[in-house]
Design an enzyme around this catalytic site. Structure first.
Site, PDB file in Angstrom:
ATOM      1  N   PHE A   1       0.688  -0.962  -0.422  1.00  6.11           N
ATOM      2  CA  PHE A   1      -0.041  -0.515  -0.028  1.00  6.11           C
ATOM      3  C   PHE A   1       0.979   1.168  -0.079  1.00  6.11           C
ATOM      4  O   PHE A   1       2.235   1.130   0.562  1.00  6.11           O
ATOM      5  CB  PHE A   1      -0.568   0.223   1.145  1.00  6.11           C
ATOM      6  CG  PHE A   1      -2.140   1.382   1.495  1.00  6.11           C
ATOM      7  CD1 PHE A   1      -3.078   1.259   0.429  1.00  6.11           C
ATOM      8  CD2 PHE A   1      -1.641   2.545   2.102  1.00  6.11           C
ATOM      9  CE1 PHE A   1      -3.539   2.323   0.726  1.00  6.11           C
ATOM     10  CE2 PHE A   1      -2.480   3.521   1.428  1.00  6.11           C
ATOM     11  CZ  PHE A   1      -3.611   3.381   0.886  1.00  6.11           C
TER      12      PHE A   1
ATOM     13  N   ASP B   1       8.691   2.648   2.150  1.00  2.67           N
ATOM     14  CA  ASP B   1       7.964   3.613   2.165  1.00  2.67           C
ATOM     15  C   ASP B   1       7.520   3.517   4.194  1.00  2.67           C
ATOM     16  O   ASP B   1       7.057   2.537   4.479  1.00  2.67           O
ATOM     17  CB  ASP B   1       7.118   2.872   1.351  1.00  2.67           C
ATOM     18  CG  ASP B   1       5.715   3.760   1.534  1.00  2.67           C
ATOM     19  OD1 ASP B   1       5.711   4.631   3.399  1.00  2.67           O
ATOM     20  OD2 ASP B   1       4.317   3.943   1.248  1.00  2.67           O
TER      21      ASP B   1
ATOM     22  N   LYS C   1       2.458   9.759   8.259  1.00  2.04           N
ATOM     23  CA  LYS C   1       1.345   9.644   9.871  1.00  2.04           C
ATOM     24  C   LYS C   1       1.859   9.833  11.176  1.00  2.04           C
ATOM     25  O   LYS C   1       1.290  11.104  11.370  1.00  2.04           O
ATOM     26  CB  LYS C   1       1.561   7.960  10.060  1.00  2.04           C
ATOM     27  CG  LYS C   1       0.490   7.066   8.521  1.00  2.04           C
ATOM     28  CD  LYS C   1      -0.299   6.369   8.320  1.00  2.04           C
ATOM     29  CE  LYS C   1      -1.171   5.580   7.494  1.00  2.04           C
ATOM     30  NZ  LYS C   1      -0.915   5.015   6.367  1.00  2.04           N
TER      31      LYS C   1
HETATM   32  C1  LIG Z   1      -1.485   5.280   4.988  1.00  2.00           C
HETATM   33  C2  LIG Z   1      -0.042   4.979   4.216  1.00  2.00           C
HETATM   34  C3  LIG Z   1       0.421   5.457   3.005  1.00  2.00           C
HETATM   35  C4  LIG Z   1      -0.739   7.339   2.008  1.00  2.00           C
HETATM   36  O1  LIG Z   1      -0.755   7.753   3.167  1.00  2.00           O
HETATM   37  P1  LIG Z   1      -1.560   9.376   3.314  1.00  2.00           P
HETATM   38  O2  LIG Z   1      -1.083  10.175   3.782  1.00  2.00           O
HETATM   39  O3  LIG Z   1      -3.132   8.213   3.214  1.00  2.00           O
HETATM   40  O4  LIG Z   1      -1.536   9.517   1.650  1.00  2.00           O
HETATM   41  C5  LIG Z   1       1.016   5.330   2.446  1.00  2.00           C
HETATM   42  N1  LIG Z   1       2.114   4.473   2.681  1.00  2.00           N
HETATM   43  C6  LIG Z   1       1.887   3.226   3.803  1.00  2.00           C
HETATM   44  C7  LIG Z   1       2.983   2.140   3.845  1.00  2.00           C
HETATM   45  C8  LIG Z   1       1.079   4.076   4.401  1.00  2.00           C
HETATM   46  O5  LIG Z   1       0.965   3.553   5.725  1.00  2.00           O
END
Ligand SMILES: *Cc1c(COP(=O)(O)O)cnc(C)c1O
Length: 414
Positions: free
Chosen positions: A152, A237, A266
């Protein structure tokens, strides 16, 4: 759900504020998700309260965002004090909180340079643009990025294309080109996917939305080798795993393998919209016009980030995440002796377990009615990602509600 029934019962005699808010929400807020019939009003530490004053022990942590819990004093103070000085200067200028936060983040992350954004998706977009820039300058125009199945990376069009969710494949065509998805922990598959168009490999070290699955050490070591061999970039990420969540400040420290680009989001703002892309001096490649954004380095966000990260370091919340994660893991393991709760996994305060197929959503709903917030990333998985300030007594409270809810559900089923 008992909580909701009683609420509706009440409101038939005397329409409550909650009922009218819910009606207005359905009328005016664009539908994007099925949401429960409650409205959140305020929060303090580990607890959220709805407009009826009902308390919820929060093991969802705003989706791994509220690192310091709800409305932490340091965040209130930092925002108020920055707001009285400078709210926005323009991305055309440096500002003091931006420089200070950049200095702090680079000093703790092992990276040299940082670009600030507001959401995780934007930070990942920046990473992809930087990797393509590297491809255009140093790899004969290579642009392709290898990502993992079940990953994701966000919800912009490009990040939906980078993400490896099968049920997203048919959505919003045409997809942004240039992403190849390979299975996790399969080094041969990744090696086979590398072509002379490849400029980067991007992955989460623990797949969060995918259900909490960590990459193997040997696999990550192999990816680093592939990248070094071909001069392609390794992108982590760490939007969900970064800043203490997994019991290390950054998840890459569990592996001892460093990325060329890392994205954070986050928890970094503790709830204030903030994200960042970090890289090494060698990849400081953007030219004017390549990358930017109205809110990059926005002073309020920078003040929020600085306050959150300083607090995290001062209180060693990373150490707390490791200790509390172990405690939670032990408590869940005990519970698994008597209830159908399997495959307990994860690192630090990013934990998950499986329940029988189709039971995750009913369990989330029942727990919520009993005053506990947990998350179901899919129909058979429960994920726990509480604020990093969680203590043992909160975990015992969570376990008590979880046990009660599971016993109730399984009694009704069986
Ligand atoms: C939540 C998340 C995103 C996206 O972040 P947003 O602030 O919703 O755009 C991307 N990568 C990972 C691993 C995430 O957990």
């Amino acid at each position: 759900m008992p909580g909701i029934t009683s609420l509706q019962h009440q409101s038939s005699h005397h329409p409550s504020r909650t009922t009218s808010l819910l009606a207005a929400a359905k009328k005016h807020v664009l539908f994007t998700a099925n949401r429960p019939e409650i409205v959140m009003a305020n929060g303090e530490g580990m607890v959220l309260y709805d407009t009826e004053g009902k308390a919820y022990l929060d093991f969802m942590g705003g989706w791994a965002v509220n690192a310091l819990g709800h409305s932490p004093a340091v965040l209130q103070k930092a925002l108020a004090s920055q707001a009285s000085r400078l709210v926005h200067a323009s991305p055309s200028f440096y500002n003091k909180p931006q420089v200070e936060f950049a200095e702090l983040l680079t000093s703790i992350s092992g990276m040299d340079k940082v670009f600030f954004t507001s959401t995780g998706s934007e930070a990942n977009e920046s990473a992809v643009k930087l990797a393509r820039k590297h491809g255009s300058l140093h790899l004969n125009g290579a642009y392709e990025i290898i990502t993992l199945k079940n990953s994701f990376h966000g919800r912009t069009l490009a990040m939906m294309s980078a993400t490896g969710k099968t049920h997203w494949e048919p959505l919003f065509s045409p997809k942004v080109a240039g992403f190849r998805h390979v299975p996790i922990n399969d080094l041969d598959a990744c090696f086979a996917a590398v072509t002379n168009h490849t400029c980067a490999i991007m992955l989460e070290l623990v797949q969060g939305e995918g259900g909490v699955h960590a990459v193997d050490e040997a696999y990550l070591y192999g990816l680093r080798k592939i990248c070094d061999m071909y001069g392609i970039l390794l992108i982590f990420d760490e939007i969900q795993t970064g800043l203490g969540r997994t019991g290390k400040l950054f998840a890459y420290e569990h592996y001892g393998i460093k990325p060329d680009i890392m994205t954070l989001g986050k928890g970094i703002g503790g709830g204030f919209p903030l994200s960042a892309m970090l890289t090494m001096e060698a990849y400081d490649l953007f030219q004017p016009g390549d990358q930017g954004g109205t809110y990059t380095g926005q002073p309020l966000a920078m003040a929020a980030g600085t306050a959150v990260v300083r607090e995290l370091l001062e209180r060693d919340l990373t150490g707390n995440a490791e200790r509390q994660g172990n405690h939670m893991m032990n408590m869940l393991t005990q519970l698994s002796g008597s209830l159908p709760l399997t495959n307990i996994r994860g690192k630090g305060l990013l934990l998950a377990f499986d329940v029988p197929e189709g039971m995750a959503e009913p369990l989330v709903s029942l727990c919520m009615s009993k005053g506990l917030l947990i998350n179901a990333p899919n129909a058979s998985t429960i994920r726990l990602m509480p604020p990093l300030i969680v203590e043992e007594h909160h975990t015992l409270g969570m376990i008590a509600i979880l046990k009660d809810a599971m016993e109730q559900l399984w009694m009704n089923v069986g």
